[in-house]
Design an enzyme around this catalytic site. Sequence first.
Site, PDB file in Angstrom:
ATOM      1  N   HIS A  46      -3.938  28.466  19.704  1.00  0.00           N
ATOM      2  CA  HIS A  46      -3.908  27.596  20.882  1.00  0.00           C
ATOM      3  C   HIS A  46      -2.740  26.607  20.814  1.00  0.00           C
ATOM      4  O   HIS A  46      -2.923  25.405  20.645  1.00  0.00           O
ATOM      5  CB  HIS A  46      -5.243  26.840  21.005  1.00  0.00           C
ATOM      6  N   CYS A 103      -9.617  34.180  10.917  1.00  0.00           N
ATOM      7  CA  CYS A 103      -9.700  33.189   9.839  1.00  0.00           C
ATOM      8  C   CYS A 103     -10.882  33.552   8.947  1.00  0.00           C
ATOM      9  O   CYS A 103     -11.981  33.841   9.447  1.00  0.00           O
ATOM     10  CB  CYS A 103      -9.903  31.793  10.436  1.00  0.00           C
ATOM     11  N   HIS A 131     -15.368  28.910  24.090  1.00  0.00           N
ATOM     12  CA  HIS A 131     -14.325  28.970  23.069  1.00  0.00           C
ATOM     13  C   HIS A 131     -14.326  30.346  22.418  1.00  0.00           C
ATOM     14  O   HIS A 131     -15.369  30.954  22.204  1.00  0.00           O
ATOM     15  CB  HIS A 131     -14.566  27.875  22.023  1.00  0.00           C
ATOM     16  N   GLU A 133     -13.868  31.409  19.393  1.00  0.00           N
ATOM     17  CA  GLU A 133     -14.649  31.535  18.163  1.00  0.00           C
ATOM     18  C   GLU A 133     -16.143  31.613  18.465  1.00  0.00           C
ATOM     19  O   GLU A 133     -16.874  32.402  17.851  1.00  0.00           O
ATOM     20  CB  GLU A 133     -14.371  30.354  17.228  1.00  0.00           C
ATOM     21  N   THR A 184     -16.029  26.298  13.448  1.00  0.00           N
ATOM     22  CA  THR A 184     -15.324  25.744  12.288  1.00  0.00           C
ATOM     23  C   THR A 184     -14.554  24.468  12.593  1.00  0.00           C
ATOM     24  O   THR A 184     -14.264  23.690  11.686  1.00  0.00           O
ATOM     25  CB  THR A 184     -14.349  26.787  11.706  1.00  0.00           C
ATOM     26  N   CYS A 212     -14.739  23.993   8.834  1.00  0.00           N
ATOM     27  CA  CYS A 212     -13.606  24.080   7.913  1.00  0.00           C
ATOM     28  C   CYS A 212     -13.345  22.712   7.292  1.00  0.00           C
ATOM     29  O   CYS A 212     -13.244  21.714   8.018  1.00  0.00           O
ATOM     30  CB  CYS A 212     -12.366  24.561   8.661  1.00  0.00           C
ATOM     31  N   SER A 240      -6.574  23.480  22.464  1.00  0.00           N
ATOM     32  CA  SER A 240      -6.980  23.494  21.064  1.00  0.00           C
ATOM     33  C   SER A 240      -8.150  22.545  20.845  1.00  0.00           C
ATOM     34  O   SER A 240      -8.033  21.333  21.051  1.00  0.00           O
ATOM     35  CB  SER A 240      -5.800  23.087  20.172  1.00  0.00           C
TER      36      SER A 240
END
Length: 299
Positions: A46, A103, A131, A133, A184, A212, A240
């Site tokens: 992003h 990832c 999103h 993810e 994450t 993360c 993002s």
Amino acid sequence: MKIVRSELLGFCSGVSRAIKSALDALGLEDAAQKPKKIYSLGPLIHNKAALDDLQKKGLKILQENQIDSLDKDSLVIVRAHGISPFVLEQIKAAGAQIIDATCPRVALSQRRAAEFSAKGMFVILTGDKGHAEVKAVEGSALFAAQGCKPKSGGRFILVQSADEAARFDASAEMENNAVLLSQTTFSPEEYKKIASILSDKIKGLKVFDTICPATGERQKALAELSKKVDALVVVGGKKSANSERLYELAKSLCANSYFVESAEELPKDLGGAKVVGITAGASSPDFVVDAVERKLQEI
């Protein structure tokens, strides 16, 4: 004007891995090995500047409704955010080559979602609706639970905030039969609140810390930076999630905060600030951060 960079900013390891995968594919010199068409499924990361640079090198962005156009001469790079197994099956069926640049932390969340869903457990995910993810983890849960038949509903539940968690109506069926995961790049503090609320509502809820570490570390570094400056500039893509959260934190720490995707978006002055701090989201390339710093030196 003095400019101070955050101790932690710019590309995370997952984004660096995705970028390297794309550059390696685009840089193949052997015409016999190099695919005729190289795509990322959706934006690889992003950040517009990084994407523009990759597109100039030959990377094309493929939307899900364009998968039927793929063939054996196509190569698809699965972006850092991951991909739903339903979509992955479509790409395989089209005969295209695949490079999985998901990832590793996102891939772990997908595996966990699939594992628990296959056991008949409720998979609860904290994250941002829509999103990439979140869609990948949701797809993994539904794929495992529904025998590869995409259907609406299922045992996947998305919770976007502590307020939503407070309104959540837990069923008796969830007792000792639910797991909590997180996007994450979600806010660590918000996740703690949600986990606490849902743990009170769902007996035996299994809670995994899938955020993360770099997300929390960036926010801590930003908090320290804010103590030394009069203004804060957050560099990141407008789509993002982690950059948006950095900016929200920056505003709470310093009223004189700015969110820019490029140096051109900087204001003509920064409220008379004498010391300006810079941080950047996980998908912000060094050349953009450097350009922002150069522009600040001119103001």
